[in-house]
Design a protein around this motif. Sequence first.
Motif, PDB file in Angstrom:
ATOM      1  N   UNK A  92      32.713  -5.229   8.726  1.00 48.15           N
ATOM      2  CA  UNK A  92      32.202  -6.052   9.813  1.00 48.15           C
ATOM      3  C   UNK A  92      30.851  -6.616   9.391  1.00 48.15           C
ATOM      4  N   UNK A 138      27.541  -9.433  10.364  1.00 50.15           N
ATOM      5  CA  UNK A 138      26.849 -10.020  11.503  1.00 50.15           C
ATOM      6  C   UNK A 138      25.647 -10.837  11.031  1.00 50.15           C
ATOM      7  N   UNK A 151      22.035 -11.948  12.985  1.00 47.55           N
ATOM      8  CA  UNK A 151      21.155 -11.884  14.139  1.00 47.55           C
ATOM      9  C   UNK A 151      19.915 -12.697  13.801  1.00 47.55           C
ATOM     10  N   UNK A 207      21.689 -11.560  18.973  1.00 47.66           N
ATOM     11  CA  UNK A 207      22.978 -11.667  18.303  1.00 47.66           C
ATOM     12  C   UNK A 207      23.361 -13.138  18.118  1.00 47.66           C
ATOM     13  N   UNK A 214      29.538 -12.398  14.894  1.00 41.94           N
ATOM     14  CA  UNK A 214      30.165 -11.289  14.173  1.00 41.94           C
ATOM     15  C   UNK A 214      31.391 -11.828  13.443  1.00 41.94           C
ATOM     16  N   UNK A 215      31.721 -11.195  12.344  1.00 45.30           N
ATOM     17  CA  UNK A 215      32.751 -11.712  11.443  1.00 45.30           C
ATOM     18  C   UNK A 215      33.555 -10.536  10.941  1.00 45.30           C
ATOM     19  N   UNK A 216      34.864 -10.647  11.088  1.00 45.16           N
ATOM     20  CA  UNK A 216      35.757  -9.561  10.657  1.00 45.16           C
ATOM     21  C   UNK A 216      37.074 -10.153  10.216  1.00 45.16           C
ATOM     22  N   UNK A 235      34.679 -13.160  15.036  1.00 48.77           N
ATOM     23  CA  UNK A 235      35.257 -12.362  16.109  1.00 48.77           C
ATOM     24  C   UNK A 235      34.498 -12.550  17.423  1.00 48.77           C
ATOM     25  N   UNK A 236      33.225 -12.847  17.328  1.00 48.18           N
ATOM     26  CA  UNK A 236      32.453 -13.132  18.530  1.00 48.18           C
ATOM     27  C   UNK A 236      31.230 -13.956  18.140  1.00 48.18           C
ATOM     28  N   UNK A 292      33.543  -1.986  14.158  1.00 45.01           N
ATOM     29  CA  UNK A 292      32.933  -2.936  15.068  1.00 45.01           C
ATOM     30  C   UNK A 292      31.925  -2.290  15.988  1.00 45.01           C
ATOM     31  N   UNK A 293      30.685  -2.727  15.926  1.00 48.63           N
ATOM     32  CA  UNK A 293      29.642  -2.264  16.823  1.00 48.63           C
ATOM     33  C   UNK A 293      29.068  -0.903  16.503  1.00 48.63           C
ATOM     34  N   UNK A 294      29.533  -0.235  15.503  1.00 47.43           N
ATOM     35  CA  UNK A 294      29.053   1.103  15.187  1.00 47.43           C
ATOM     36  C   UNK A 294      28.158   1.110  13.965  1.00 47.43           C
ATOM     37  N   UNK A 350      25.373  -0.142  12.635  1.00 45.78           N
ATOM     38  CA  UNK A 350      25.161  -1.396  11.928  1.00 45.78           C
ATOM     39  C   UNK A 350      23.866  -1.315  11.146  1.00 45.78           C
TER      40      UNK A 350
END
Lengths: 110, 113
Positions: B31, B33, B35, B45, B48-50, B55-56, B98-100, B102
Amino acid sequence: GESVGLHLPTLSVQEGDNSIINCAYSNSASDYFIWYKQESGKGPQFIIDIRSNMDKRQGQRVTVLLNKTVKHLSLQIAATQPGDSAVYFCAETGNEKLTFGTGTRLTIIP
Amino acid sequence: EPEVTQTPSHQVTQMGQEVILRCVPISNHLYFYWYRQILGQKVEFLVSFYNNEISEKSEIFDDQFSVERPDGSNFTLKIRSTKLEDSAMYFCASGTQGGNTIYFGEGSWLTVV
């Protein structure tokens, strides 16, 4: 909308004392929280994290407490040292992105 | 210890010019990102890229922004036509989930004049 904020923008602590930095969040769906330390001109540095199924987690000289009832997070630093001087951010996520708070600047008094 | 590396550390560009900021995420991370942090403000933010796609993304990440993972190691942020308000520190980040947990790079300081 969701927000992550901090109670105090600055905190001054005597060297050797314990520091407590607080953070409030509003998104009930948040399930993962991280504390970051940011020194001047540098990127956020991971300190410690906690999941919503826990209320306390300890690391080396640091402890994070999570109170989901009042949506409050705190970072405790034991025996604060000059190297702890930085801005501390809490961040939360319920999905992929992190939402950061505005930060607390911790200053150590010699 | 593995780390996220970013280049350049500082770039000054004329308004309207294109800028590419480069990042090498931690090698086993999936994952990625971007920022940004405007001077004195909080970290915001961008994207995000996956799995080779966005992805968002946030409201800041408009049509002037794009991201790419051109090979197995680099992750780039392009700003097509820079504006004065794009001046900020841009942080690349990567994680295993994702989100963990980082991890952030040291940042690229962009100054638009």
